[in-house]
Design a protein around this motif. Structure first.
Motif, PDB file in Angstrom:
ATOM      1  N   ASP A 192      -8.629   1.377  -5.051  1.00 38.14           N
ATOM      2  CA  ASP A 192      -8.965   0.265  -4.163  1.00 38.14           C
ATOM      3  C   ASP A 192      -8.396  -1.051  -4.667  1.00 38.14           C
ATOM      4  OD1 ASP A 192     -10.260   1.604  -2.116  1.00 38.14           O
ATOM      5  OD2 ASP A 192     -12.233   1.450  -3.062  1.00 38.14           O
ATOM      6  N   TYR A 218      -4.703  -1.193  -3.796  1.00 41.76           N
ATOM      7  CA  TYR A 218      -4.498  -1.509  -2.379  1.00 41.76           C
ATOM      8  C   TYR A 218      -4.826  -2.961  -2.077  1.00 41.76           C
ATOM      9  CZ  TYR A 218      -3.395   3.255  -1.035  1.00 41.76           C
ATOM     10  OH  TYR A 218      -2.782   4.480  -0.897  1.00 41.76           O
ATOM     11  N   ASN A 219      -5.834  -3.507  -2.739  1.00 36.33           N
ATOM     12  CA  ASN A 219      -6.169  -4.919  -2.540  1.00 36.33           C
ATOM     13  C   ASN A 219      -5.060  -5.828  -3.049  1.00 36.33           C
ATOM     14  OD1 ASN A 219      -8.633  -4.240  -1.379  1.00 36.33           O
ATOM     15  ND2 ASN A 219      -9.766  -4.431  -3.288  1.00 36.33           N
ATOM     16  N   GLU A 248      -2.195  -5.609  -0.632  1.00 38.03           N
ATOM     17  CA  GLU A 248      -2.501  -6.350   0.603  1.00 38.03           C
ATOM     18  C   GLU A 248      -2.340  -7.844   0.387  1.00 38.03           C
ATOM     19  OE1 GLU A 248      -5.927  -6.719   4.056  1.00 38.03           O
ATOM     20  OE2 GLU A 248      -6.267  -5.384   2.356  1.00 38.03           O
ATOM     21  N   GLU A 249      -2.742  -8.325  -0.779  1.00 39.11           N
ATOM     22  CA  GLU A 249      -2.592  -9.744  -1.089  1.00 39.11           C
ATOM     23  C   GLU A 249      -1.121 -10.150  -1.133  1.00 39.11           C
ATOM     24  OE1 GLU A 249      -3.639 -12.405  -4.909  1.00 39.11           O
ATOM     25  OE2 GLU A 249      -5.318 -11.239  -4.108  1.00 39.11           O
ATOM     26  N   GLU A 275      -0.484  -6.891   4.237  1.00 39.17           N
ATOM     27  CA  GLU A 275      -0.782  -5.705   5.039  1.00 39.17           C
ATOM     28  C   GLU A 275      -1.693  -4.747   4.283  1.00 39.17           C
ATOM     29  OE1 GLU A 275       2.640  -3.810   6.924  1.00 39.17           O
ATOM     30  OE2 GLU A 275       3.844  -5.455   6.124  1.00 39.17           O
ATOM     31  N   ASP A 276      -2.587  -4.109   5.022  1.00 42.54           N
ATOM     32  CA  ASP A 276      -3.406  -3.036   4.443  1.00 42.54           C
ATOM     33  C   ASP A 276      -2.581  -1.757   4.491  1.00 42.54           C
ATOM     34  OD1 ASP A 276      -5.222  -1.104   3.713  1.00 42.54           O
ATOM     35  OD2 ASP A 276      -6.763  -1.697   5.145  1.00 42.54           O
ATOM     36  N   ARG A 317      -3.322   1.261   3.150  1.00 44.10           N
ATOM     37  CA  ARG A 317      -4.068   2.487   2.873  1.00 44.10           C
ATOM     38  C   ARG A 317      -3.624   3.655   3.763  1.00 44.10           C
ATOM     39  NH1 ARG A 317      -7.209  -1.728   1.570  1.00 44.10           N
ATOM     40  NH2 ARG A 317      -8.524  -1.575  -0.280  1.00 44.10           N
ATOM     41  N   GLU A 318      -3.238   3.368   4.970  1.00 48.11           N
ATOM     42  CA  GLU A 318      -2.794   4.414   5.896  1.00 48.11           C
ATOM     43  C   GLU A 318      -1.309   4.731   5.742  1.00 48.11           C
ATOM     44  OE1 GLU A 318      -4.862   6.123   7.960  1.00 48.11           O
ATOM     45  OE2 GLU A 318      -6.491   4.989   7.034  1.00 48.11           O
ATOM     46  N   SER A 353       0.324   5.187   2.585  1.00 43.01           N
ATOM     47  CA  SER A 353       0.376   5.331   1.128  1.00 43.01           C
ATOM     48  C   SER A 353       1.670   5.972   0.607  1.00 43.01           C
ATOM     49  CB  SER A 353      -0.830   6.115   0.635  1.00 43.01           C
ATOM     50  OG  SER A 353      -0.884   7.378   1.258  1.00 43.01           O
TER      51      SER A 353
END
Length: 86
Positions: free
Chosen positions: A3, A6-7, A10-11, A15-16, A18-19, A21
């Protein structure tokens, strides 16, 4: 750890991921040379580890999954080393 990675991504990318990967962060334009430095600094700060940009290969961190795997392997080696010292 996953996590947190991913954070951080994203920063840096906005973009997120997670989907996505297994998407190549370089080929999709999400990471460039400045982004790599930002990523390394954020990982070092978050996990209190030292990464040498000259040693970390682009192939090692080209997707979120590869980045996570690389860091987990690094952590496993560190734990193994520390257990041998004790």
């Amino acid at each position: 750890m996953q996590d947190s990675i991913y954070n951080i991504l994203e920063e840096i990318t906005g973009e997120d991921l997670r989907e996505e990967s297994n998407e190549n962060l370089f080929d999709t334009g999400r990471l460039d040379s400045l982004g790599i430095i930002e990523l390394i600094v954020a990982i070092e700060d978050t996990f209190n580890i030292k990464l040498d940009p000259a040693i970390v290969g682009r192939k090692d961190i080209e997707t979120p999954n590869k980045l996570i795997e690389y860091l987990q392997n690094m952590q496993d080696h560190k734990n193994l080393y520390n257990s041998k010292i004790e």
